[in-house]
Enzyme design. Structure first.
Site: not given
Ligand code: UDP
Length: 342
Positions: A36-37, A62, A88, A128-129, A153, A157, A202, A301
């Site tokens: 729940l962060s 986790l 994310k 993610s792409a 981030y 991935k 974002n 980016g």
């Protein structure tokens, strides 16, 4: 009859909650692990309201191996894990790389360690792409080389995918699918679940909806000097409910025993490129609201154009995105108008 237990890590989050709904509708027993962060526990009630079943819930960090083991031990009769639990925010990850690598990778490693220990055979990873970087050609197929991502981030991935591939090579009895999302937007048609941005968003769509709602003053369009039809960058926006359905298809693929390799990756996109100006114009058309926007310089980016070839998912998973851009925008707007009253 139940199709067995599936653990959804990060199941109270944006894509996790929509996927939980689709899994319940498809008769899987869902257990949500979430710290729940960056999500709210009331989402559990919303899932119940939509799907008619309240999933089991464990509040668990986790990234902590002891907490993770305790939760996985309790649910070791699950046959599958779908891993959404991750931080994310791209910009924040540049400022706090340790936090991002630690959270996103410890969470993954503790989960696959438990998978091995308790014999939980199937794993779906939300990738993610961004793992493709700035591709030389379009559309992007899964055979393109992955690249070091611009942000911690994105790089978490890419590294996570590599860890999972190595895990699958070492332990062939475990099967894994990584799903590479393009740009997920939209919300459930009920208006009960959607993206809950933490602070100033974002991503483009929550920014647009918050501008229209008067929460934010002005949208900055990051550059109109790209080599595209209107100069703004192209992305492949895909409805979160379509994405959620792809997870059900991927799970069915894992359970079918028909996979050629025990590690596989799929693009999840519509295959259609949409510019930032297309989003603004469609938003104004669909909602009749005005967006106050200003063209500013490019965001560091950002790449010019990204869109998927969605052929592999269509051929192997029998999945195809069906919901329109208008529907994505309409449901996002509907959610924006309601969630602040909760
Ligand atoms: N974008 C923008 N203004 C914003 C946020 C995003 O112009 O406030 C543009 C961004 O340059 C990109 C597109 O919208 O071309 C999608 O950005 P987002 O951050 O949603 O996803 P990304 O593809 O960058 O992961």
């Amino acid at each position: 009859m139940s199709r067995g237990k599936v653990i959804i890590t990060g199941g109270c989050g944006y894509i996790g909650s929509h996927t939980s709904v689709e899994l319940i509708k498809n008769k899987f027993d869902v257990v949500i692990f979430d710290d729940l962060s960056n999500s709210k526990e009331f989402i559990m009630d919303r899932i119940y309201q939509i799907a008619g079943v309240k999933p089991a819930f464990e509040k668990v960090d986790l990234s902590n191996p002891i907490e993770a083991d305790r939760a996985y031990y309790k649910h070791s009769d699950a046959h599958s894990i779908i891993n959404f639990a991750a931080f994310k925010a791209v910009g924040e990850s540049v400022e706090k790389p340790i936090l991002y690598y630690k959270n996103n990778l410890y969470t993954l490693i503790n989960s696959i360690e438990a998978q091995k220990k308790y014999g939980i055979k199937n794993f779906i990873f939300s990738s993610s792409a961004t793992v493709y970087g700035n591709p030389n050609r379009l559309p992007i197929t899964e055979s393109f080389q992955t690249k070091r991502a611009f942000s911690p981030y994105g790089n978490s991935k890419k590294i996570a995918e590599e860890i999972l591939e190595d895990f699958s090579k070492a332990y062939p009895e475990f099967k894994t699918i990584s799903l590479r999302y393009f740009n997920p937007i939209g919300a459930h048609e009920s208006g009960l679940i959607g993206e809950l941005p933490n602070g100033i968003p974002n991503n483009l769509l929550p920014y647009v909806t918050q501008c229209a709602a008067g929460v934010l003053k002005e949208l900055q369009v990051f550059g109109n000097d790209y080599n595209t039809k209107d100069g703004t960058p192209i992305r492949d926006y895909v409805h979160v409910v379509d994405l959620a359905k792809a997870h059900v298809k991927a799970l069915e693929r894992l359970l079918s025993g028909n996979m050629k390799e025990n590690y596989d990756v799929y693009n999840l996109g519509t295959g259609k490129g949409v510019t930032v100006m297309d989003i603004i114009n469609t938003f104004e058309k669909v909602t009749k609201e005005k967006i106050n926007y200003r063209i500013t310089k490019r965001r560091a980016g950002d790449v010019q154009a990204l869109f998927a070839s969605a052929e592999k998912a269509k051929n192997n998973l029998g999945w195809e995105a069906t919901l329109s851009l208008e529907n994505m925008i309409e449901t996002s707007w509907n959610w924006e108008k309601t969630f602040r009253d909760m």
